[in-house]
Design an enzyme around this catalytic site. Structure first.
Site, short mmCIF file in Angstrom:
data_model
loop_
_atom_site.label_atom_id
_atom_site.label_comp_id
_atom_site.label_asym_id
_atom_site.label_seq_id
_atom_site.Cartn_x
_atom_site.Cartn_y
_atom_site.Cartn_z
N GLU A 104 -39.69 17.84 30.51
CA GLU A 104 -39.57 17.68 30.27
C GLU A 104 -38.36 18.55 28.64
OE1 GLU A 104 -38.01 15.01 28.49
OE2 GLU A 104 -39.38 13.67 28.02
N ASP A 105 -37.48 18.46 28.00
CA ASP A 105 -37.28 19.32 26.91
C ASP A 105 -37.64 19.01 26.29
OD1 ASP A 105 -36.03 16.69 26.59
OD2 ASP A 105 -34.60 17.08 25.92
N ASP A 108 -42.24 14.41 22.81
CA ASP A 108 -41.77 13.72 20.63
C ASP A 108 -42.78 12.82 20.90
OD1 ASP A 108 -40.90 14.12 18.21
OD2 ASP A 108 -39.86 12.27 18.93
N PHE A 157 -35.87 18.56 13.48
CA PHE A 157 -35.13 18.16 14.54
C PHE A 157 -34.45 19.01 15.57
CE2 PHE A 157 -30.77 16.74 16.10
CZ PHE A 157 -31.50 15.12 16.99
N ARG A 170 -25.48 20.71 22.89
CA ARG A 170 -26.28 21.23 24.08
C ARG A 170 -25.93 23.05 24.71
NH1 ARG A 170 -28.81 16.65 25.90
NH2 ARG A 170 -27.28 14.82 25.62
P1 5GP Z 1 -40.30 10.71 23.08
O1 5GP Z 1 -40.69 9.61 24.05
O2 5GP Z 1 -41.89 11.79 23.20
O3 5GP Z 1 -40.35 10.75 21.43
O4 5GP Z 1 -39.32 11.99 23.15
C1 5GP Z 1 -38.82 12.46 23.52
C2 5GP Z 1 -37.51 12.64 24.02
O5 5GP Z 1 -36.83 12.64 22.15
C3 5GP Z 1 -36.66 14.51 23.68
O6 5GP Z 1 -36.40 14.18 25.71
C4 5GP Z 1 -35.96 13.78 23.85
O7 5GP Z 1 -34.32 13.59 24.24
C5 5GP Z 1 -35.85 13.25 22.25
N1 5GP Z 1 -36.48 14.57 21.02
C6 5GP Z 1 -37.89 14.31 20.47
N2 5GP Z 1 -37.75 15.14 19.09
C7 5GP Z 1 -35.80 15.53 19.32
C8 5GP Z 1 -35.67 16.37 18.64
O8 5GP Z 1 -35.95 16.51 17.94
N3 5GP Z 1 -34.27 16.82 18.90
C9 5GP Z 1 -33.59 16.43 19.78
N4 5GP Z 1 -31.65 16.18 20.23
N5 5GP Z 1 -33.99 15.16 20.75
C10 5GP Z 1 -35.37 15.44 19.92
#
Ligand code: 5GP
Length: 182
Positions: A104-105, A108, A157, A170
């Site tokens: 996973e990237d 959050d 962000f 990206r």
């Molecule tokens: P979660 O379900 O954990 O809230 O969200 C995870 C996803 O939200 C990540 O895979 C990513 O796609 C997006 N996300 C969360 N934080 C960021 C951020 O700082 N920048 C970007 N571009 N996407 C984010």
């Protein structure tokens, strides 16, 4: 300090490319030790944000790996405590009885990883572990943590190294923080 003027917003370097590469080397050794003896590890990248991370990670791994991808879309009302996660692209291969590493990237709120792991666990893999390049623990709404984390970051962000802002940025080689003008 590196960075880029992207027009309406500025990108300040937060994690340099060299630091990412170094951290991946360390994590790869831990993953190899954990999965030692695995016949063929299925490495699952969550599209699209993980595509550069998974490319670097698998090349650092001295294991027999298979690469697959899953695309999940999370959306919904931010006021709701639980968000819906839709699967836009499923895995190409079965994972029953196999060792799986989900890449996973960013973790959050944790909803995406929570839903994806629930989905994959139902397919009865032998072992199911996760690695996230970035973790924002202060944003968590679901009690979940990746097995391995590249970097813990504050609530900012970020873009670059596969991660986008409206599909841009990206291709930046580093992780940068988006800074909007006052
Ligand atoms: P979660 O379900 O954990 O809230 O969200 C995870 C996803 O939200 C990540 O895979 C990513 O796609 C997006 N996300 C969360 N934080 C960021 C951020 O700082 N920048 C970007 N571009 N996407 C984010």
């Amino acid at each position: 300090m590196g960075g880029r003027d992207a027009g309406p917003y500025r990108i300040d370097e937060m994690i340099p490319a060299e630091a990412i590469a170094e951290r991946i080397g360390v994590l790869a050794r831990e993953i190899e030790a954990h999965f030692a003896g695995t016949r063929q590890l299925v490495v699952v990248g969550l599209l699209r944000g993980s595509f550069i991370f998974i490319a670097d990670l698998v090349r650092a791994l001295d294991l027999v790996v298979e690469v697959d991808f899953l695309e999940a879309s999370s959306y919904g009302n931010a006021m709701q405590s639980s968000r819906e996660v839709r699967i836009l692209k499923d895995l190409s291969s079965g994972i029953g009885g196999r060792d799986v590493l989900v890449v996973e990237d960013i973790v959050d709120t944790g909803h995406t990883l929570h839903h994806v792991l629930k989905l994959l666990r139902a397919r009865a893999p032998a072992r199911l572990e996760t690695i996230a390049l970035l973790d924002k623990p202060s944003r968590r709404e679901v009690d979940i943590r990746a097995t391995w984390v590249g970097f813990e970051i504050p609530d900012a962000f970020v873009v670059g190294y596969g991660i986008d802002y409206a599909q841009r940025d990206r291709n930046l080689p580093f992780i940068g923080q988006v800074v909007r003008p006052e």
